[in-house]
Design an enzyme around this catalytic site. Structure first.
Site, short mmCIF file in Angstrom:
data_model
loop_
_atom_site.label_atom_id
_atom_site.label_comp_id
_atom_site.label_asym_id
_atom_site.label_seq_id
_atom_site.Cartn_x
_atom_site.Cartn_y
_atom_site.Cartn_z
N SER A 7 -147.48 -49.23 -6.20
CA SER A 7 -146.10 -48.86 -6.51
C SER A 7 -145.36 -50.16 -6.80
CB SER A 7 -145.46 -48.08 -5.36
OG SER A 7 -145.58 -48.79 -4.14
N GLU A 9 -141.43 -52.24 -7.23
CA GLU A 9 -139.99 -52.30 -7.04
C GLU A 9 -139.33 -53.01 -8.23
OE1 GLU A 9 -138.02 -53.31 -3.17
OE2 GLU A 9 -137.30 -55.02 -4.35
N ASP A 101 -128.23 -55.21 3.74
CA ASP A 101 -127.78 -56.57 4.06
C ASP A 101 -126.28 -56.58 4.34
OD1 ASP A 101 -130.33 -57.63 3.65
OD2 ASP A 101 -129.97 -57.84 1.50
N HIS A 143 -138.03 -58.43 12.20
CA HIS A 143 -136.74 -58.48 11.51
C HIS A 143 -135.92 -59.64 12.09
CE1 HIS A 143 -132.69 -57.31 10.27
NE2 HIS A 143 -133.26 -56.51 9.37
N ARG A 158 -138.85 -45.75 16.13
CA ARG A 158 -137.66 -44.88 16.14
C ARG A 158 -137.38 -44.33 14.74
NH1 ARG A 158 -132.54 -47.72 18.46
NH2 ARG A 158 -131.67 -45.68 17.91
N GLN A 170 -141.75 -55.90 4.41
CA GLN A 170 -141.28 -57.12 3.78
C GLN A 170 -142.52 -57.91 3.33
OE1 GLN A 170 -139.42 -58.94 1.95
NE2 GLN A 170 -137.68 -58.75 3.33
N PHE A 210 -136.07 -67.17 -0.67
CA PHE A 210 -136.04 -65.76 -0.31
C PHE A 210 -136.76 -65.56 1.03
CE2 PHE A 210 -137.40 -61.26 -1.86
CZ PHE A 210 -136.41 -60.70 -1.06
N HIS A 259 -147.50 -52.24 -2.46
CA HIS A 259 -146.19 -52.12 -3.09
C HIS A 259 -145.79 -53.51 -3.59
CE1 HIS A 259 -142.25 -50.39 -3.91
NE2 HIS A 259 -141.68 -51.42 -3.30
N ARG A 265 -140.15 -58.70 -13.56
CA ARG A 265 -141.03 -59.59 -14.33
C ARG A 265 -142.44 -59.05 -14.16
NH1 ARG A 265 -138.68 -65.46 -12.23
NH2 ARG A 265 -136.57 -65.21 -13.07
#
Length: 288
Positions: A7, A9, A101, A143, A158, A170, A210, A259, A265
């Site tokens: 898949s 993004e 964010d 995270h 959860r 991520q 990033f 993914h 690009r």
């Protein structure tokens, strides 16, 4: 090696030229028959309308499944659920439900006064509708806001308990980081699919920044590898090789879906997919 399901993004365009780039990306990657395209949501909900429009057009013109991002940022509960209903009315029934964010460059997330407090509340509300396939984010290296990896995994649990069907992680640079996380999730009783997120590096400087923002560990050897590749003008070759090796290791360890974060690009992502045996099967011709 059995080729993985894939898949991709993409992010919504903010200009005419960017719109053409998005469509070029779809044309390049759609023949690989992805499970879905996901369309991102800007920080603070800044691309809310663009995300809706891009998801709608991409679904309508390609006939491919589209998963729209939806966050808790900058909107009331009623406004957020109205956006979800608009996605559904446009034929987009897959949602990646995220906290989002912080808005306006803030260092921490602050809920809207009338909004969802967190992603779990958003997932619960969407699940009650019974009309969406729900995906959520996961963080192999924890995270940034989690107090520990244990807390990070319990929070993912959860999300699944609230109604999520699948998680997408991520990105990370070493397979062991994902595999360790997968084992920890299984030990915590999580039995839903967790799909690794893969970032083909088109620009190391940008990718490194990033990574720092989202808490992804950058191995020292990787810095050195890109310094050497930049001296020799072989960064694309290095990126293709490293990304293919990462994906191959994951597949050898039983991962059956990947993914890719394409950043609109497609070339490097397409090259890696082909190296993994994911080959074109059709063409994107149903253009509106």
């Amino acid at each position: 090696m059995t080729p993985p399901a894939v898949s991709f993004e993409v992010f919504p365009p903010k200009s005419v030229n960017a719109a053409f780039k998005l469509w070029d990306t779809a044309q390049a990657l759609a023949p690989l028959e992805p499970r879905f395209f996901s369309v991102t949501y800007g920080a603070g909900g800044s691309t809310r309308d663009l995300t809706h429009d891009a998801a709608h057009v991409l679904h309508r013109t390609s006939g491919l499944p589209v998963c729209a991002h939806l966050t808790c940022v900058g909107a009331s509960v009623a406004e957020t659920m109205e956006i979800a209903d608009k996605f559904h009315d446009a034929g987009v029934t897959d949602i990646l439900a995220l906290r989002g964010d912080p808005a306006d460059g803030a260092s921490r997330f602050t809920p809207h006064p009338d909004g969802f407090a967190n992603s779990v509340e958003l997932i619960e509300a969407l699940a009650l509708k019974g009309t969406f396939n729900l995906r959520v984010g996961a963080y192999p290296e924890s995270h940034p806001d989690a107090v520990s990896q244990h807390a990070n995994i319990q929070y993912l649990k959860r999300k699944f308990d609230a109604g999520a069907d699948e998680a997408i992680t991520q990105f990370f640079f070493e397979a062991e980081d994902f595999l360790r996380f997968r084992d920890q999730c299984a030990a915590a009783g999580i039995d839903k699919p967790i799909v690794p997120g893969i970032l083909p590096v088109t620009n190391w400087t940008s990718a490194r920044k990033f990574a720092e923002r989202c808490g992804t560990r950058v191995p020292a050897w990787l810095d050195e590898a890109y310094r050497a590749a930049e001296r020799d003008g072989r960064t694309d070759l290095l990126s293709t090789s490293l990304c293919t090796e990462l994906c191959s290791t994951l597949i050898d360890e039983g991962v059956d879906a990947l993914h890719f974060y394409t950043l609109n690009r497609p070339e490097l992502t397409r090259d890696v997919c082909r190296a993994l045996g994911v080959t074109p099967k059709n063409t994107l011709s149903n253009v509106a």
